[in-house]
Write a protein that holds these residues in place. Structure first.
Motif, PDB file in Angstrom:
ATOM      1  N   TYR A  49       3.177 -17.101   2.506  1.00 43.36           N
ATOM      2  CA  TYR A  49       2.600 -16.718   1.224  1.00 43.36           C
ATOM      3  C   TYR A  49       3.694 -16.182   0.329  1.00 43.36           C
ATOM      4  CZ  TYR A  49       1.730 -12.543   4.148  1.00 43.36           C
ATOM      5  OH  TYR A  49       1.834 -11.527   5.055  1.00 43.36           O
ATOM      6  N   ASP A  50       3.517 -16.436  -0.957  1.00 52.45           N
ATOM      7  CA  ASP A  50       4.529 -16.107  -1.965  1.00 52.45           C
ATOM      8  C   ASP A  50       5.876 -16.725  -1.611  1.00 52.45           C
ATOM      9  OD1 ASP A  50       2.602 -14.666  -3.323  1.00 52.45           O
ATOM     10  OD2 ASP A  50       3.142 -12.769  -2.367  1.00 52.45           O
ATOM     11  N   ASP A 106      -5.215  -3.624   9.250  1.00 50.04           N
ATOM     12  CA  ASP A 106      -3.928  -4.104   8.745  1.00 50.04           C
ATOM     13  C   ASP A 106      -2.924  -2.964   8.913  1.00 50.04           C
ATOM     14  OD1 ASP A 106      -1.773  -5.103   7.346  1.00 50.04           O
ATOM     15  OD2 ASP A 106      -2.901  -5.568   5.523  1.00 50.04           O
ATOM     16  N   TYR A 111       1.555   0.424   1.646  1.00 47.34           N
ATOM     17  CA  TYR A 111       1.144   0.032   0.308  1.00 47.34           C
ATOM     18  C   TYR A 111       0.295   1.170  -0.233  1.00 47.34           C
ATOM     19  CZ  TYR A 111       2.339  -4.914   0.924  1.00 47.34           C
ATOM     20  OH  TYR A 111       2.995  -6.091   1.117  1.00 47.34           O
ATOM     21  N   GLU A 115      -4.352  -0.371  -3.752  1.00 49.24           N
ATOM     22  CA  GLU A 115      -3.810  -1.734  -3.871  1.00 49.24           C
ATOM     23  C   GLU A 115      -4.183  -2.561  -2.644  1.00 49.24           C
ATOM     24  OE1 GLU A 115       0.466  -4.029  -4.511  1.00 49.24           O
ATOM     25  OE2 GLU A 115       0.474  -1.894  -4.037  1.00 49.24           O
ATOM     26  N   GLN A 116      -4.082  -1.955  -1.469  1.00 49.72           N
ATOM     27  CA  GLN A 116      -4.415  -2.664  -0.238  1.00 49.72           C
ATOM     28  C   GLN A 116      -5.912  -2.991  -0.197  1.00 49.72           C
ATOM     29  OE1 GLN A 116      -2.661  -0.833   3.172  1.00 49.72           O
ATOM     30  NE2 GLN A 116      -2.403  -2.822   4.107  1.00 49.72           N
ATOM     31  N   GLN A 117      -6.735  -2.048  -0.636  1.00 47.10           N
ATOM     32  CA  GLN A 117      -8.187  -2.282  -0.707  1.00 47.10           C
ATOM     33  C   GLN A 117      -8.478  -3.468  -1.631  1.00 47.10           C
ATOM     34  OE1 GLN A 117     -10.629  -0.345   0.920  1.00 47.10           O
ATOM     35  NE2 GLN A 117     -12.135  -1.823   0.218  1.00 47.10           N
ATOM     36  N   ASP A 118      -7.815  -3.503  -2.784  1.00 50.32           N
ATOM     37  CA  ASP A 118      -8.019  -4.594  -3.745  1.00 50.32           C
ATOM     38  C   ASP A 118      -7.584  -5.939  -3.163  1.00 50.32           C
ATOM     39  OD1 ASP A 118      -8.955  -2.696  -5.524  1.00 50.32           O
ATOM     40  OD2 ASP A 118      -7.109  -2.643  -6.724  1.00 50.32           O
ATOM     41  N   ILE A 119      -6.442  -5.944  -2.469  1.00 45.53           N
ATOM     42  CA  ILE A 119      -5.949  -7.184  -1.857  1.00 45.53           C
ATOM     43  C   ILE A 119      -6.971  -7.722  -0.864  1.00 45.53           C
ATOM     44  CG2 ILE A 119      -4.233  -8.119  -0.239  1.00 45.53           C
ATOM     45  CD1 ILE A 119      -2.172  -6.238  -1.655  1.00 45.53           C
ATOM     46  N   TRP A 120      -7.465  -6.848   0.023  1.00 42.65           N
ATOM     47  CA  TRP A 120      -8.407  -7.295   1.050  1.00 42.65           C
ATOM     48  C   TRP A 120      -9.758  -7.696   0.461  1.00 42.65           C
ATOM     49  CZ3 TRP A 120      -7.570  -9.494   5.315  1.00 42.65           C
ATOM     50  CH2 TRP A 120      -6.376  -9.251   5.985  1.00 42.65           C
ATOM     51  N   GLY A 122     -10.197  -9.104  -2.389  1.00 42.94           N
ATOM     52  CA  GLY A 122      -9.970 -10.441  -2.923  1.00 42.94           C
ATOM     53  C   GLY A 122      -9.944 -11.499  -1.829  1.00 42.94           C
ATOM     54  N   LEU A 123      -9.253 -11.195  -0.732  1.00 42.73           N
ATOM     55  CA  LEU A 123      -9.171 -12.143   0.381  1.00 42.73           C
ATOM     56  C   LEU A 123     -10.559 -12.384   0.997  1.00 42.73           C
ATOM     57  CD1 LEU A 123      -5.909 -10.909   2.126  1.00 42.73           C
ATOM     58  CD2 LEU A 123      -6.230 -13.109   0.981  1.00 42.73           C
TER      59      LEU A 123
END
Length: 133
Positions: A49-50, A106, A111, A115-120, A122-123
Motif C-alpha cells: 500500500y502507498d 493493530d 499513530y 487517526e487510527q480510528q478513522d483509518i480503520w 474507512g477500511l
C-alpha cells in the motif's frame, strides 16, 4: 519508536464463513485492506500500500475465527524483532443477540488514536460494502 495497541470492534452483518476469506487470503485482503497482497514462496504475505512493501507471516489461522499476521523486515538476517508489529482479526458472536463482531487489533508504530480510528473505520466500511454486511 514507541508502539501502540489499537483495539476496536465492528458489527458485521454476515456469517463467519463469508467474511473469513476476506481476512485470510491474498485475494480477499487485496479487495479492502491493501492495494495488493502477494504470497511468496516462503508463505510470507506482502501487503502493498502507498507503493511500499510490508511483509508479514501468518502466525494464527483458525478457520472462521481468528487470523494474525506478524510483520517482519525481510532484510533482517537475524530474524529478530523481539516486539514485532502485528495485525489481528477475531470473529466473535454475541450469543444473546446472535450478532457477529469483527475485532481488529493493530499493534505497531504509534499513530494518533483518532487517526487510527478513522483509518480503520474507512477500511471496515470498504469491507462491509464488498460483503454487503
Amino acid at each position: 519508536m514507541a508502539k501502540n495497541k489499537f483495539v476496536s470492534d465492528y458489527q458485521i452483518n454476515t456469517s463467519k464463513k463469508v467474511i473469513y476469506p476476506y481476512l485470510s487470503t491474498a485475494s480477499g485482503l487485496s479487495q479492502w485492506f491493501a492495494d495488493d497482497v502477494i504470497i511468496n514462496e516462503d508463505k510470507a504475505y506482502n501487503f502493498i500500500y502507498d507503493g511500499e512493501d510490508h511483509f508479514a507471516r501468518p502466525t494464527i489461522m483458525r478457520i472462521n475465527h481468528h487470523v494474525k499476521f506478524e510483520f517482519f523486515d525481510p532484510s533482517d538476517e537475524e530474524g529478530g524483532d523481539d516486539d514485532p508489529s502485528y495485525i489481528e482479526f477475531r470473529l466473535d458472536e454475541n450469543e444473546l443477540t446472535q450478532t457477529f463482531y469483527l475485532r481488529v487489533i493493530d499493534y505497531g508504530d504509534t499513530y494518533d488514536q483518532q487517526e487510527q480510528q478513522d483509518i480503520w473505520e474507512g477500511l471496515i466500511s470498504s469491507l462491509k460494502e464488498i460483503i454487503g454486511g
